[in-house]
Design a protein around this motif. Structure first.
Motif, PDB file in Angstrom:
ATOM      1  N   ARG A 283      73.444  65.549  32.388  1.00 15.77           N
ATOM      2  CA  ARG A 283      73.851  64.683  31.275  1.00 15.77           C
ATOM      3  C   ARG A 283      74.080  63.256  31.755  1.00 15.77           C
ATOM      4  O   ARG A 283      73.711  62.298  31.066  1.00 15.77           O
ATOM      5  N   GLU A 284      74.684  63.105  32.941  1.00 16.39           N
ATOM      6  CA  GLU A 284      74.904  61.762  33.466  1.00 16.39           C
ATOM      7  C   GLU A 284      73.577  61.076  33.773  1.00 16.39           C
ATOM      8  O   GLU A 284      73.406  59.878  33.521  1.00 16.39           O
TER       9      GLU A 284
ATOM     10  N   ALA B 165      69.512  57.143  32.274  1.00 20.12           N
ATOM     11  CA  ALA B 165      68.137  56.839  31.860  1.00 20.12           C
ATOM     12  C   ALA B 165      68.130  56.106  30.524  1.00 20.12           C
ATOM     13  O   ALA B 165      67.338  55.171  30.322  1.00 20.12           O
ATOM     14  N   ARG B 166      69.018  56.523  29.605  1.00 23.34           N
ATOM     15  CA  ARG B 166      69.096  55.834  28.309  1.00 23.34           C
ATOM     16  C   ARG B 166      69.593  54.399  28.489  1.00 23.34           C
ATOM     17  O   ARG B 166      69.091  53.473  27.824  1.00 23.34           O
ATOM     18  N   ARG B 167      70.576  54.221  29.384  1.00 22.39           N
ATOM     19  CA  ARG B 167      71.064  52.862  29.635  1.00 22.39           C
ATOM     20  C   ARG B 167      69.957  51.985  30.228  1.00 22.39           C
ATOM     21  O   ARG B 167      69.796  50.819  29.845  1.00 22.39           O
ATOM     22  N   ASP B 168      69.212  52.543  31.185  1.00 22.43           N
ATOM     23  CA  ASP B 168      68.110  51.782  31.788  1.00 22.43           C
ATOM     24  C   ASP B 168      67.052  51.436  30.741  1.00 22.43           C
ATOM     25  O   ASP B 168      66.512  50.325  30.732  1.00 22.43           O
ATOM     26  N   HIS B 169      66.763  52.410  29.875  1.00 18.41           N
ATOM     27  CA  HIS B 169      65.764  52.162  28.830  1.00 18.41           C
ATOM     28  C   HIS B 169      66.230  51.056  27.893  1.00 18.41           C
ATOM     29  O   HIS B 169      65.428  50.168  27.517  1.00 18.41           O
TER      30      HIS B 169
ATOM     31  N   ARG C 296      68.352  48.664  28.618  1.00 20.11           N
ATOM     32  CA  ARG C 296      68.352  47.395  29.352  1.00 20.11           C
ATOM     33  C   ARG C 296      66.940  46.813  29.427  1.00 20.11           C
ATOM     34  O   ARG C 296      66.740  45.610  29.206  1.00 20.11           O
ATOM     35  N   VAL C 297      65.957  47.666  29.729  1.00 21.74           N
ATOM     36  CA  VAL C 297      64.570  47.190  29.803  1.00 21.74           C
ATOM     37  C   VAL C 297      64.092  46.720  28.437  1.00 21.74           C
ATOM     38  O   VAL C 297      63.397  45.694  28.318  1.00 21.74           O
ATOM     39  N   ARG C 298      64.479  47.444  27.401  1.00 15.80           N
ATOM     40  CA  ARG C 298      64.061  47.052  26.051  1.00 15.80           C
ATOM     41  C   ARG C 298      64.656  45.696  25.670  1.00 15.80           C
ATOM     42  O   ARG C 298      63.971  44.852  25.069  1.00 15.80           O
ATOM     43  N   ARG C 299      65.927  45.468  26.032  1.00 14.22           N
ATOM     44  CA  ARG C 299      66.542  44.163  25.752  1.00 14.22           C
ATOM     45  C   ARG C 299      65.838  43.053  26.536  1.00 14.22           C
ATOM     46  O   ARG C 299      65.599  41.955  26.008  1.00 14.22           O
ATOM     47  N   ALA C 300      65.525  43.350  27.815  1.00 16.31           N
ATOM     48  CA  ALA C 300      64.835  42.339  28.628  1.00 16.31           C
ATOM     49  C   ALA C 300      63.468  42.010  28.043  1.00 16.31           C
ATOM     50  O   ALA C 300      63.052  40.834  28.028  1.00 16.31           O
ATOM     51  N   ARG C 301      62.756  43.023  27.557  1.00 15.31           N
ATOM     52  CA  ARG C 301      61.453  42.766  26.949  1.00 15.31           C
ATOM     53  C   ARG C 301      61.592  41.939  25.674  1.00 15.31           C
ATOM     54  O   ARG C 301      60.755  41.081  25.382  1.00 15.31           O
ATOM     55  N   THR C 302      62.645  42.209  24.913  1.00 16.71           N
ATOM     56  CA  THR C 302      62.871  41.442  23.693  1.00 16.71           C
ATOM     57  C   THR C 302      63.132  39.978  24.021  1.00 16.71           C
ATOM     58  O   THR C 302      62.577  39.072  23.379  1.00 16.71           O
ATOM     59  N   VAL C 303      63.968  39.744  25.037  1.00 22.56           N
ATOM     60  CA  VAL C 303      64.261  38.360  25.446  1.00 22.56           C
ATOM     61  C   VAL C 303      62.986  37.669  25.925  1.00 22.56           C
ATOM     62  O   VAL C 303      62.702  36.520  25.565  1.00 22.56           O
TER      63      VAL C 303
END
Length: 349
Positions: free
Chosen positions: A200-201, A206-210, A212-219
């Protein structure tokens, strides 16, 4: 939500097992102990048969002995619709047993389907089907305990788990093959809980990394869109000036911005977008493209560069800058793969 743990295997003294089983007389008591610990740990139980040829009957006996009416526990019997399962359930616990017939006619279909849906798996002894279920659990990263000490297919599963580990620690894997003792069942069930916590951790990470990457791509995308808009605006502004110096400034600024936008768009498709590094690469590519193109124009055209000529160059240099920024990584990757010092055959004169 209570986790559902499937328990599979067999320990029939009249059957041949590969690898061989040992201390087979201890298996019924060990399975009862495992059932008790699963009930105490707040787990639901998934079983497939009430036949004396398999270990589920012993596990259910221990489970029911430790269950309290108010626990909300469930023993789910997963079997084809034409199979009958009968367990000795005390009258006050009849609500605990839930028979869930499967529409499949072959027992393997309902068997493996239930294994895939389980939150954890315990294998004891057993043959081919037990071994396949254990290996599938390792492949699907389902928390797993293989009671390897007693041998059978569980030993093969344990060896496979030892090579891949997943979320089981080396200490937990070693305990699975240790001689059976009074606290063995408690330790094995605790190992399942630890594996589920690690899984679960890992999923949360993995969800947090996803995210973060999605936010970076948006920026990256927003900055790239703004850079493209400003770069196109420089072309318009160049038509509003009559001085060569201002027009050249607009031309260079627009080409640098559009190259940075191309690098940002390319970087957004990567695994780890990096805005500052993408901007640096894009500005470098824009500088290179601008200098090479304008240098070639001044070398081949004897007329002096004026505002009108600069405006005409912008229509070519802006798309060139975008292409340079977008393809810079691919060009450099090819250059890095070229061995300039590689020996090449040559013929003697």
């Amino acid at each position: 939500m209570r986790p559902s743990i499937a328990v599979v295997g067999s320990a029939n003294p009249d059957r041949e097992y590969t690898p061989d089983m040992k201390e087979i007389d201890l298996v019924p008591g060990a399975c009862e102990a495992v059932g008790r610990e699963l009930a105490r740990a707040g787990c639901d139980l998934i079983v497939f048969s009430s036949s004396d040829n398999y270990i589920e009957k012993d596990v259910v006996r221990g489970y029911l002995a430790a269950v309290r009416v108010e626990d909300g526990a469930t023993v789910m019997v997963r079997a084809p619709f034409d199979r009958v399962a009968s367990f000795d359930v005390p009258p006050h616990l009849t609500h605990v047993l839930r028979v869930l017939p499967d529409s499949a006619e072959e027992w393997e279909v309902s068997y493996y389907r239930a294994v895939f849906e389980a939150d954890g798996l315990i294998v004891v002894g057993g043959g081919r089907a037990t071994r396949i279920a254990g290996i599938l659990a390792v492949a699907r990263r389902i928390p797993l305990v293989a009671m390897a000490h007693f041998g059978g297919a569980a030993l093969s599963v344990w060896q496979h788990l030892d090579r891949h580990q997943n979320d089981a620690t080396p200490e937990a894997i070693s305990r699975m093959a240790a001689p059976w003792g009074d606290d063995a069942a408690e330790q094995l069930v605790a190992s399942l809980s630890e594996q589920r916590s690690r899984m679960r951790e890992a999923e949360r990470a993995a969800r947090r990394d996803h995210s973060r990457v999605r936010r970076a791509r948006t920026v990256n995308g927003l900055v790239a869109a703004a850079a493209i808009a400003v770069a196109l605006l420089t072309v318009v502004l160049a038509y509003g000036t009559g001085t060569t110096l201002t027009a050249v400034g607009y031309l260079i600024g627009g080409s640098l911005l559009i190259a940075a936008a191309g690098a940002l768009i390319n970087d957004a498709s990567g695994e780890e977008p990096n805005l500052p590094w993408a901007l640096a690469r894009g500005l470098g590519a824009g500088t290179l493209a601008t200098m090479l193109y304008m240098g070639s124009q001044t070398l081949t055209n004897p007329d002096p560069l004026d505002a009108e000529a600069t405006r005409r160059l912008a229509w070519l240099l802006i798309p060139l800058g975008l292409t340079a920024g977008y393809t810079l990584d691919r060009v450099f990757a090819r250059l890095r793969n070229v061995d300039a010092l590689a020996e090449r055959p040559f013929s003697q004169p």
